[in-house]
Scaffold this active site. Structure first.
Site, PDB file in Angstrom:
ATOM      1  CG  ASP A  51      -1.568   1.277   1.411  1.00 13.58           C
ATOM      2  OD1 ASP A  51      -2.369   1.673   0.355  1.00 13.58           O
ATOM      3  OD2 ASP A  51      -1.467   1.891   2.458  1.00 13.58           O
ATOM      4  CG  LEU A  52       1.611   5.802  -1.947  1.00 13.12           C
ATOM      5  CD1 LEU A  52       3.049   5.258  -2.251  1.00 13.12           C
ATOM      6  CD2 LEU A  52       0.916   6.712  -2.983  1.00 13.12           C
ATOM      7  CG  ASP A  53      -1.585   7.745   0.604  1.00 14.34           C
ATOM      8  OD1 ASP A  53      -0.827   8.357   0.254  1.00 14.34           O
ATOM      9  OD2 ASP A  53      -2.577   7.506   0.195  1.00 14.34           O
ATOM     10  CB  THR A 105       0.912  10.604   2.569  1.00 11.70           C
ATOM     11  OG1 THR A 105       0.882   9.208   2.399  1.00 11.70           O
ATOM     12  CG2 THR A 105       1.859  11.296   1.771  1.00 11.70           C
ATOM     13  CE  LYS A 160      -4.461   5.584   9.456  1.00 10.01           C
ATOM     14  NZ  LYS A 160      -3.574   5.069  10.475  1.00 10.01           N
ATOM     15  N   GLY A 161      -7.458   3.738   3.258  1.00  7.71           N
ATOM     16  CA  GLY A 161      -7.537   2.931   2.462  1.00  7.71           C
ATOM     17  C   GLY A 161      -8.861   2.924   1.656  1.00  7.71           C
ATOM     18  CB  SER A 176      -2.093   3.281  -3.873  1.00  8.36           C
ATOM     19  OG  SER A 176      -2.451   4.799  -3.298  1.00  8.36           O
ATOM     20  CB  ALA A 177      -7.444   3.731  -2.428  1.00  6.63           C
ATOM     21  CE  LYS A 221      -5.690  -0.733  -1.279  1.00  5.36           C
ATOM     22  NZ  LYS A 221      -4.613  -0.062  -0.558  1.00  5.36           N
ATOM     23  CD  GLU A 239      -3.648  -1.845   2.743  1.00  5.28           C
ATOM     24  OE1 GLU A 239      -3.734  -0.859   3.584  1.00  5.28           O
ATOM     25  OE2 GLU A 239      -4.065  -1.667   1.534  1.00  5.28           O
ATOM     26  CG  ASP A 240      -1.790   2.412   6.551  1.00  7.56           C
ATOM     27  OD1 ASP A 240      -2.100   2.105   5.171  1.00  7.56           O
ATOM     28  OD2 ASP A 240      -1.927   3.602   6.955  1.00  7.56           O
TER      29      ASP A 240
HETATM   30  C1  BG6 Z   1      -5.575   5.874   0.317  1.00 11.15           C
HETATM   31  C2  BG6 Z   1      -5.773   6.550   1.707  1.00 11.15           C
HETATM   32  O1  BG6 Z   1      -4.344   5.612  -0.144  1.00 11.15           O
HETATM   33  O2  BG6 Z   1      -5.969   6.750  -0.917  1.00 11.15           O
HETATM   34  C3  BG6 Z   1      -7.237   7.238   1.735  1.00 11.15           C
HETATM   35  O3  BG6 Z   1      -5.433   5.741   2.540  1.00 11.15           O
HETATM   36  C4  BG6 Z   1      -7.483   8.052   0.735  1.00 11.15           C
HETATM   37  O4  BG6 Z   1      -7.219   7.949   2.866  1.00 11.15           O
HETATM   38  C5  BG6 Z   1      -7.401   7.226  -0.553  1.00 11.15           C
HETATM   39  O5  BG6 Z   1      -8.914   8.592   0.737  1.00 11.15           O
HETATM   40  C6  BG6 Z   1      -7.720   8.087  -1.913  1.00 11.15           C
HETATM   41  O6  BG6 Z   1      -6.713   8.849  -2.196  1.00 11.15           O
HETATM   42  P1  BG6 Z   1      -6.951  10.169  -3.256  1.00 11.15           P
HETATM   43  O7  BG6 Z   1      -5.470  10.889  -3.272  1.00 11.15           O
HETATM   44  O8  BG6 Z   1      -7.064   9.642  -4.304  1.00 11.15           O
HETATM   45  O9  BG6 Z   1      -7.777  11.327  -2.681  1.00 11.15           O
HETATM   46 MG    MG Z   2      -2.712   3.264   3.592  1.00 12.53          MG
END
Ligand code: BG6
Ligand code: MG
Length: 227
Positions: free
Chosen positions: A13-15, A21, A49-50, A120-121, A151, A175-176
């Site tokens: 996962d990224l964030d 972030t 999250k996610g 990543s989402a 997710k 994953e977090d």
């Molecule tokens: C996920 C985060 O990686 O991305 C979520 O954990 C976030 O908090 C989601 O809402 C979507 O991100 P973005 O940058 O497309 O708004």
């Molecule tokens: Mg995450």
């Protein structure tokens, strides 16, 4: 380390896993929520999250009892406003924001011929990876725009497995987010959770600093012995 005792791929996962972030997403949502009269705290943020941008907004509006208050167009404008705030908070993101242990782990995976993926989402993932200088570290980065189901649906992780030509049972995910752990489990991927409150992970650590190829190898060997 013998490579047959290791998974064929590790999907990140990224964030909150690769980069610090997650708190910036929270800050931007908190400011947006406050503006429309909804209070959210860090405990509530665990549920965001996610979760996709529009999915997060829907959860915030529901928590504040305001689901019916805004039209579709207004919801889009609220999500755009949050994103503009978030992107502003990302300004100045550098490789120094890569979370502890992740740079070394990515290098070790490469050295051992283990494939690396990003699931990543976030629609901001390409820009974030570029700012971190990490694009070359991943063999495949899923495009969140091509994913129909967010997710905790496993689609994004299974898409990465497919692209890497690796069976889910040969991969490890990191994953977090609870939604991310649930997605990994639903996809049959060994789930490593980063964070205190996660449930259902195959293995859990408090922070990425404790994550290494040696740890993944130990847990993978234990998992192989169990199945
Ligand atoms: C996920 C985060 O990686 O991305 C979520 O954990 C976030 O908090 C989601 O809402 C979507 O991100 P973005 O940058 O497309 O708004
Ligand atoms: Mg995450």
């Amino acid at each position: 380390m013998k490579t047959d005792t290791l998974p064929r791929a590790v999907i990140f996962d990224l964030d909150g896993v690769v980069v610090d972030t997650a708190h910036l997403h929270f800050l931007a949502w908190q400011r947006l929520a406050q503006r429309i009269g909804i209070h959210i705290d860090a405990a509530f943020n665990e549920q965001l999250k996610g979760v996709s941008r529009q999915g997060s907004l829907a959860r915030i509006l529901a928590a504040g009892g305001k689901t019916q208050r805004f039209t579709q167009a207004e919801c889009e404008s609220l999500a755009t406003e949050k994103n503009a705030d978030y992107v502003g908070l990302l300004a100045g993101l550098t490789p120094a924001d890569i979370l502890p242990g992740i740079g070394d782990l990515l290098r070790a995976l490469r050295q051992h011929g283990i494939l690396t993926g990003l699931a990543s989402a976030s629609q901001n993932a390409p820009q974030v990876l570029a700012a971190l200088g990490l694009q070359p570290a991943f063999d495949y980065v899923a495009d969140s725009g091509q994913i129909t189901h967010s997710k905790p649906h496993p689609e994004i992780f299974l898409t990465v497995c497919d692209a890497l030509n690796v069976a889910p049972q040969q991969a490890v995910g990191v994953e977090d987010a609870q939604a991310g752990i649930d997605a990994l489990r639903a996809g049959g991927i060994f789930a490593i959770g980063i964070g205190a409150t996660l449930e259902g992970a195959d293995y859990r650590l408090d922070s990425t600093g404790a994550l290494s190829l040696a740890v993944i190898g130990q847990q993978w060997a234990r998992h192989q012995a169990d199945i």
